[in-house]
Design an enzyme around this catalytic site. Structure first.
Site, PDB file in Angstrom:
ATOM      1  N   GLY A   1       0.800  -1.226   0.000  1.00  0.00           N
ATOM      2  CA  GLY A   1       0.000   0.000   0.000  1.00  0.00           C
ATOM      3  C   GLY A   1       0.829   1.271   0.000  1.00  0.00           C
TER       4      GLY A   1
ATOM      5  N   HIS B   1      10.153   6.368   2.846  1.00  0.00           N
ATOM      6  CA  HIS B   1       9.888   6.987   4.146  1.00  0.00           C
ATOM      7  C   HIS B   1       9.717   5.915   5.196  1.00  0.00           C
ATOM      8  CE1 HIS B   1       6.124   6.560   1.847  1.00  0.00           C
ATOM      9  NE2 HIS B   1       5.519   6.307   3.007  1.00  0.00           N
TER      10      HIS B   1
HETATM   11  P1  AMP Z   1       2.619   5.152   2.662  1.00  0.00           P
HETATM   12  O1  AMP Z   1       1.278   4.513   2.523  1.00  0.00           O
HETATM   13  O2  AMP Z   1       3.567   4.348   3.483  1.00  0.00           O
HETATM   14  O3  AMP Z   1       3.194   5.575   1.317  1.00  0.00           O
HETATM   15  O4  AMP Z   1       2.366   6.455   3.543  1.00  0.00           O
HETATM   16  C1  AMP Z   1       2.311   7.734   3.044  1.00  0.00           C
HETATM   17  C2  AMP Z   1       2.058   8.614   4.231  1.00  0.00           C
HETATM   18  O5  AMP Z   1       2.334   9.945   3.878  1.00  0.00           O
HETATM   19  C3  AMP Z   1       0.619   8.568   4.746  1.00  0.00           C
HETATM   20  O6  AMP Z   1       0.625   8.174   6.116  1.00  0.00           O
HETATM   21  C4  AMP Z   1       0.142  10.014   4.562  1.00  0.00           C
HETATM   22  O7  AMP Z   1      -0.708  10.436   5.590  1.00  0.00           O
HETATM   23  C5  AMP Z   1       1.429  10.784   4.557  1.00  0.00           C
HETATM   24  N1  AMP Z   1       1.433  12.040   3.836  1.00  0.00           N
HETATM   25  C6  AMP Z   1       1.035  12.269   2.556  1.00  0.00           C
HETATM   26  N2  AMP Z   1       1.215  13.549   2.226  1.00  0.00           N
HETATM   27  C7  AMP Z   1       1.755  14.162   3.312  1.00  0.00           C
HETATM   28  C8  AMP Z   1       2.175  15.492   3.594  1.00  0.00           C
HETATM   29  N3  AMP Z   1       2.069  16.473   2.698  1.00  0.00           N
HETATM   30  N4  AMP Z   1       2.676  15.754   4.823  1.00  0.00           N
HETATM   31  C9  AMP Z   1       2.777  14.787   5.742  1.00  0.00           C
HETATM   32  N5  AMP Z   1       2.405  13.512   5.532  1.00  0.00           N
HETATM   33  C10 AMP Z   1       1.889  13.204   4.337  1.00  0.00           C
END
Ligand code: AMP
Ligand code: ZN
Length: 115
Positions: free
Chosen positions: A94, A101
């Site tokens: 997902g 990150h």
């Molecule tokens: P993943 O599913 O591991 O790719 O997680 C992506 C994460 O990035 C999610 O938990 C989102 O809430 C977070 N996210 C997306 N855009 C931002 C943003 N601009 N600032 C902080 N977190 C973000």
């Protein structure tokens, strides 16, 4: 820098976001949709799409990302209560943002799930 990558924009200062940590290689900030009282994202400044894209030469960076999780766990006072560090890699995990990150989660008991 990948021009349409939101995390590159955060790392580069083009998208205003409060950083909770930064050094020459790494930045960290609060997740916009927190799943726990402490939910931080720790990223390399360099655009690396996912864990899978880390190479042998990145071993030092990989270690520093993990050590940054430890540092922030102490800063946010979840080092004693416990915390989780994870990264989603690819479709089945997902992964929504294609810039590597680490999620750092803590501040409440976390579900004992592996998936
Ligand atoms: P993943 O599913 O591991 O790719 O997680 C992506 C994460 O990035 C999610 O938990 C989102 O809430 C977070 N996210 C997306 N855009 C931002 C943003 N601009 N600032 C902080 N977190 C973000
Ligand atoms: Zn990027």
């Amino acid at each position: 820098m990948s021009s349409d990558c939101i995390f590159c924009k955060i790392a580069g200062g083009q998208l205003e976001t409060e950083l909770v940590y930064e050094d020459s290689e790494i930045v960290a900030f609060k997740d916009i949709n927190p799943q726990a009282p402490v939910h931080l994202l720790i990223i390399p400044r360099r655009h690396v799409p996912s864990l899978l894209d880390l190479q042998e030469d990145d071993a030092d960076l990989a270690g520093r990302l993990l050590l940054t999780a430890n540092r922030l766990a102490r800063t946010f006072k979840i080092d004693q209560s416990g915390y989780r560090v994870l990264t989603n890699c690819g479709k089945d995990a997902g992964q929504a943002v294609s810039h590597l990150h680490l999620h750092l989660l803590g501040g409440r008991p976390l579900l004992q799930t592996m998936g």
